[in-house]
Structure formats: structure tokens, C-alpha cells
Scaffold this active site. Structure first.
Site, short mmCIF file in Angstrom:
data_model
loop_
_atom_site.label_atom_id
_atom_site.label_comp_id
_atom_site.label_asym_id
_atom_site.label_seq_id
_atom_site.Cartn_x
_atom_site.Cartn_y
_atom_site.Cartn_z
N ARG A 72 0.63 -1.07 0.04
CA ARG A 72 0.19 -0.10 0.04
C ARG A 72 0.87 1.16 -0.10
NH1 ARG A 72 -2.07 -3.45 4.03
NH2 ARG A 72 -3.94 -4.33 3.71
N LYS B 256 -1.89 -2.74 7.86
CA LYS B 256 -3.16 -2.43 8.85
C LYS B 256 -3.12 -3.05 10.03
CE LYS B 256 -6.11 -0.73 4.99
NZ LYS B 256 -7.58 -1.06 4.39
N HIS C 33 -2.45 2.63 -5.85
CA HIS C 33 -3.40 1.43 -5.46
C HIS C 33 -3.59 0.54 -6.53
CE1 HIS C 33 -4.72 -0.31 -1.71
NE2 HIS C 33 -5.71 -0.69 -2.39
N ARG D 74 -0.85 -1.66 -7.10
CA ARG D 74 -1.15 -2.98 -6.00
C ARG D 74 -2.07 -4.17 -6.48
NH1 ARG D 74 -1.20 -4.60 -0.75
NH2 ARG D 74 -3.22 -5.15 0.33
N HIS E 156 -3.71 -9.35 3.42
CA HIS E 156 -4.99 -9.27 3.69
C HIS E 156 -5.49 -10.34 4.90
CE1 HIS E 156 -5.98 -8.32 -0.85
NE2 HIS E 156 -6.08 -7.27 0.13
N TYR F 273 -9.64 -10.46 -6.90
CA TYR F 273 -8.75 -10.57 -8.12
C TYR F 273 -9.16 -11.77 -8.99
CZ TYR F 273 -6.35 -7.07 -5.40
OH TYR F 273 -5.95 -5.90 -4.64
#
Length: 308
Positions: A154, A178, A247, A250, A273, A282
Site C-alpha cells: 500500500r 493495517k 493502489h 497493487r 489481507h 482479483y
């Protein structure tokens, strides 16, 4: 309202020091909770189930589903804290149905040839730099884009990198994602490693003064917005009409790896994730792989039908 404001302050402190949430998450929580307090002030009533239900309806009228989902998550976590601290005898969320259908937007990717053109433009600009300042900027910009595409990180993760996070000897990079989650990725491409090494050598003093790996002209931490502007600038020079964002590199990283038959669970870990369902989106944009399968691998291609 004083009790509620005090509880919010305590909760944010709890999130900062006990849950170790990052500054951006804390800021979002603060905004969402203050918005709810302002709503209660207007109706001059307490935070009951009925008022919460009306507030949720109001959110749906004002915001897109993704924003509503985030604001509800902030509120739900706060009320859970209030219940945990026994400030509330009953959590108003416990008897509310807050489920709703959220449209799944397919991630926008950059075609392989466009990424190639983009990177080529960066290196050409470096060779054609008219001054030492432009040359240094190109070294940094190349390192930024090469790393974005090489790791799928990110933009916030990239801008927060510290010099110690990149180990050139082991070719590994430590990423803080995150929720304060760490992950380690390897950098396998020699050109990417070279771009990072050349940049580091050229900006060694600036990096030491700033404390972050990527720095701006004022020797301060490179911002997300600066990278966005950089990408738009080079896309224009490359003649790429598609609007590009950090992004999207990514998204392209994940999609192109899927098309190379990389297991989705490896991609999940590389992207950081927590849930495989987030990564599975995806699989819907991997059109190149789908085309290869249907054109060359479909069983019908190997059938001989009499009379056909």
C-alpha cells in the site's frame, strides 16, 4: 453528553495504547464517533436502540455503502467497549440488523504493456535529466514505482518505510500493514534492488536526517499525495490516457501474479489481507488467464465431433 464524550476519549486512548491502532485508523474512529455525538445533540436524546436505528438509516441516505460499513464498524466497536466497561447494561447493536448488500467494485488494474511503458519512461527521464536535481528526483521516483509494483504494498506502507526495514543482504523488506500487522516480502528482481540501492546511496544524508526511507525535497517524509502527483506526471509523459493511482499498482501486482498461476493464498499473505475473501476479488479481473484457458485449454478444443 459529557459521559459519552469522556467514554469516547477513553476508548480512543484504549485503541491507541492497548490495541495499538495506527494514527489513520484512530482519526477515522474519532470522526465517526464525533459525527454520532453531533447527531444525538440535534435530537437531544440518549443513545438508545431506536435512535441508533434512525441514525443508521440516515447514514445510508448520505453515504455510499463502503463508507456506511466503516462508520458502523467504528460505532459497533465503541459500543462493544462501552458494554465491556459496564457503562451500558445492554449493547443497542445486539438487537439491530445492520446487514446490507454492498456492491463489489472490481479493482482497476494497469495493463502489462502500460506498466512496461511507464517504467521505460521513468528510466528515459533519468537519462535525459537536465540537472543534478532532476536526476536525483528520477532516482527516487524510479525506486518508489519499482518497489510499489515489486511488492504490491500500500502507498501508506511505502511512505512509512524506515531505512532499517530494507535488508539488502537478505533481499527482504519488512512491511507494517493495517492493524499493526507485520509481513516480510522478498525482492527477487535485480533491477528493483539496484534501483533501491542507487537511490539509498544518493539520498543517504537526507534519509538519515528524515528517518524515513523515502524523502521529499525538504528532507521530510514523502507523502501519499506526492506519490499520486508523481504517477500522474509520468503517466502523462508516457502517453498513458488511463488515470493511474498508487493502489492500481497493487491491484496489478495481484492480478498478474494470479495469471502466472500463483496460488491465491500466497498472494493473500503478500498483500497482507486477513481474509481470503478480500483477495478473491482479483479472480474476477484475471481476464488474461481466463482467455488463455478458454482459447487453449477448454476440453472442447480436444474433441472430434462426427459431422461437425
Amino acid at each position: 453528553m459529557t459521559i459519552l464524550n469522556d467514554s469516547i476519549a477513553d476508548y480512543l486512548e484504549y485503541c491507541k495504547y492497548r490495541k495499538r491502532l495506527d494514527a489513520k485508523t484512530l482519526k477515522a474512529y474519532r470522526i465517526d464517533l464525533e459525527q454520532y455525538v453531533n447527531y444525538l445533540k440535534k435530537i437531544s436524546e440518549s443513545y438508545s436502540k431506536d435512535n441508533l436505528d434512525k441514525y443508521i438509516t440516515l447514514l445510508h441516505k448520505q453515504y455510499k455503502p463502503k463508507t456506511v460499513k466503516r462508520k458502523l464498524a467504528s460505532l459497533k466497536a465503541f459500543f462493544h467497549y462501552m458494554e465491556y466497561k459496564e457503562i451500558l447494561s445492554e449493547n443497542p447493536f445486539s438487537k439491530l440488523d445492520i446487514r446490507f448488500r454492498e456492491a463489489k467494485l472490481l479493482p482497476k488494474t494497469i495493463p502489462f504493456h502500460s506498466i512496461q511503458t511507464f517504467l521505460s519512461t521513468l528510466y528515459i527521464q533519468k537519462e535525459q535529466a537536465a540537472s543534478a536535481y532532476q536526476f536525483r528526483c528520477c532516482l527516487r521516483d524510479i525506486a518508489v514505482i519499482e518497489l510499489l509494483f515489486a511488492t504490491g504494498m500500500r502507498i501508506s506502507e511505502l511512505c512509512s518505510l524506515k531505512p532499517s526495514d530494507i535488508d539488502f543482504e537478505s533481499k527482504r523488506i519488512l512491511i507494517y500493514g493495517k492493524g499493526a500487522k507485520e509481513r516480510i516480502l522478498h525482492i527477487g528482481n535485480p533491477e528493483v534492488l539496484s534501483a533501491l540501492s542507487v537511490y539509498q546511496n544518493a539520498f543517504r544524508d537526507d534519509i538519515a536526517a528524515c528517518g524515513y526511507f523515502f524523502v521529499n525535497r525538504l528532507r521530510r517524509k514523502l507523502s501519499d499525495q506526492s506519490v499520486r502527483y508523481m504517477i500522474v506526471h509520468y503517466a502523462k509523459l508516457a502517453g498513458i490516457e488511463q488515470h493511474l493511482t498508487p493502489h492500481m499498482f497493487r491491484h496489478s501486482f495481484a492480478t498478474l501474479l494470479l495469471e502466472q498461476d500463483v496460488d491465491i493464498r500466497y498472494i493473500q499473505k503478500m498483500l497482507g489481507h486477513s481474509s481470503i475473501s478480500t483477495t478473491e476479488i482479483y479472480t474476477h479481473v484475471s481476464s488474461g488467464k481466463q482467455k488463455d484457458i478458454l482459447f487453449h485449454r477448454h476440453p472442447r478444443n480436444f474433441m472430434r465431433v462426427n459431422g461437425g
